[in-house]
Design a protein around this motif. Structure first.
Motif, PDB file in Angstrom:
ATOM      1  N   ASP A 132       0.866  -1.172   0.000  1.00 20.64           N
ATOM      2  CA  ASP A 132       0.000   0.000   0.000  1.00 20.64           C
ATOM      3  C   ASP A 132       0.902   1.221   0.000  1.00 20.64           C
ATOM      4  O   ASP A 132       1.635   1.466   0.972  1.00 20.64           O
ATOM      5  N   ASP A 134       1.925   5.471  -1.512  1.00 20.83           N
ATOM      6  CA  ASP A 134       1.392   6.815  -1.707  1.00 20.83           C
ATOM      7  C   ASP A 134       2.086   7.579  -2.824  1.00 20.83           C
ATOM      8  O   ASP A 134       1.724   8.720  -3.107  1.00 20.83           O
ATOM      9  N   THR A 153      -3.323   2.706  -2.329  1.00 21.62           N
ATOM     10  CA  THR A 153      -4.198   2.810  -1.159  1.00 21.62           C
ATOM     11  C   THR A 153      -3.959   4.037  -0.295  1.00 21.62           C
ATOM     12  O   THR A 153      -4.908   4.632   0.228  1.00 21.62           O
ATOM     13  N   TYR A 157      -3.358   9.934   2.164  1.00 25.77           N
ATOM     14  CA  TYR A 157      -3.521   9.566   3.572  1.00 25.77           C
ATOM     15  C   TYR A 157      -2.206   9.560   4.351  1.00 25.77           C
ATOM     16  O   TYR A 157      -2.176   9.133   5.493  1.00 25.77           O
ATOM     17  N   PRO A 166      -7.562  11.187  -3.254  1.00 24.03           N
ATOM     18  CA  PRO A 166      -7.728  10.023  -4.118  1.00 24.03           C
ATOM     19  C   PRO A 166      -8.976  10.185  -4.993  1.00 24.03           C
ATOM     20  O   PRO A 166      -9.846  10.985  -4.661  1.00 24.03           O
ATOM     21  N   PRO A 167      -9.041   9.446  -6.103  1.00 23.62           N
ATOM     22  CA  PRO A 167      -8.151   8.360  -6.529  1.00 23.62           C
ATOM     23  C   PRO A 167      -6.836   8.860  -7.129  1.00 23.62           C
ATOM     24  O   PRO A 167      -6.773   9.968  -7.658  1.00 23.62           O
ATOM     25  N   GLU A 188      -6.628   1.758  -5.666  1.00 25.89           N
ATOM     26  CA  GLU A 188      -7.499   1.690  -4.499  1.00 25.89           C
ATOM     27  C   GLU A 188      -7.581   3.055  -3.846  1.00 25.89           C
ATOM     28  O   GLU A 188      -6.585   3.754  -3.714  1.00 25.89           O
ATOM     29  N   GLY A 189      -8.782   3.421  -3.450  1.00 21.77           N
ATOM     30  CA  GLY A 189      -8.985   4.694  -2.775  1.00 21.77           C
ATOM     31  C   GLY A 189      -9.711   5.691  -3.656  1.00 21.77           C
ATOM     32  O   GLY A 189      -9.227   6.046  -4.727  1.00 21.77           O
ATOM     33  N   GLY A 190     -10.883   6.109  -3.226  1.00 25.55           N
ATOM     34  CA  GLY A 190     -11.603   7.168  -3.923  1.00 25.55           C
ATOM     35  C   GLY A 190     -12.374   6.753  -5.155  1.00 25.55           C
ATOM     36  O   GLY A 190     -12.925   7.614  -5.844  1.00 25.55           O
TER      37      GLY A 190
END
Length: 240
Positions: A132, A134, A153, A157, A166-167, A188-190
């Motif tokens: 995961d 960023d 992910t 964050y 995100p995304p 993943e995310g948003g």
């Protein structure tokens, strides 16, 4: 393992089946029912939090592809997704096919290094890891260390990406161009709609993880409630 055949999975949907700590939806059998419903309706896998939930879904859906993690917080570190060796081992033992871990550049609890954890997971467990991440740099580093999957992910964050939302669509093309073809790229995310999921795949993602928009009953209801309450307040103010 057949469940991890990227060629068969590519272009598919993974549903993140999670619930907040205080939610009645967090019961293992509720999580397992939502996971089964997701798989019956076309999801190629599920992403689950905690050994308890992983075990419940594995028992109910023995053939399911499960990406597992364990959210735990410790003093002195902002890393919370499967942060230590103990959590990796517990998630794997519970029945996960892939163990998701924080693979950002942040310091980890107990001074453990990402490099050491990836190496140990491979040598002692034979566990495939989902990193995961960023950023593009952290995704490439995780793959170089041996992570089999890379997911966006944690974009938005972490402290380094707190100003981003995100995304992480802008990360997909450079990651796909530079990652080895054998490393799965996950958005993943948003992702809040089917068209957004299609867009992520078009931009280079092998798989898309969707959580709140599908299984986030608590957060979805809260969002509708807030929007309607705001509307009531605007109407009341305009008629005052």
């Amino acid at each position: 393992m057949e469940r991890l055949d990227l060629g068969a999975l590519r272009g598919g949907l993974i549903v993140s089946v999670q619930a907040p700590e205080a939610s009645p939806m967090r019961h293992p059998e509720v999580i397992a029912a939502m996971a089964e419903a997701s798989l019956r309706n076309g999801a190629v896998g599920v992403r689950l939090e905690s050994p308890e939930h992983i075990g419940a879904v594995r028992r109910r859906c023995p053939e399911a592809l499960i990406i597992g993690l364990w959210k735990r917080t410790f003093p002195g570190s902002s890393v919370y997704i499967t942060p230590r060796w103990q959590e990796i081992r517990a998630v794997w033992a519970a029945g996960a096919d892939v163990v998701a871990i924080d693979a950002t550049a942040r310091s980890r609890p107990d001074g453990e290094s990402l490099e050491a954890l990836v190496k140990r997971a491979g040598e002692e467990l034979g566990a495939p890891l989902m990193a995961d991440i960023d950023s593009v740099a952290n995704g490439l580093r995780a793959a170089a260390l041996g992570c089999a999957w890379v997911g966006t992910t944690l974009y938005g964050y972490t402290e380094a990406t707190s100003g981003d939302s995100p995304p992480a669509l802008d990360l997909l093309q450079p990651l796909r161009q530079q990652l080895p073809p054998s490393v799965a790229l996950i958005c993943e995310g948003g992702i809040a709609s089917a068209p957004a999921a299609v867009d992520a795949v078009a931009k280079g993602a092998d798989l898309v993880v969707v959580g709140t928009a599908i299984t986030g009953v608590d957060l979805q209801v809260q969002a509708y409630g807030r929007a309607l309450e705001d509307q009531r307040r605007r109407q009341a103010a305009s008629s005052a």
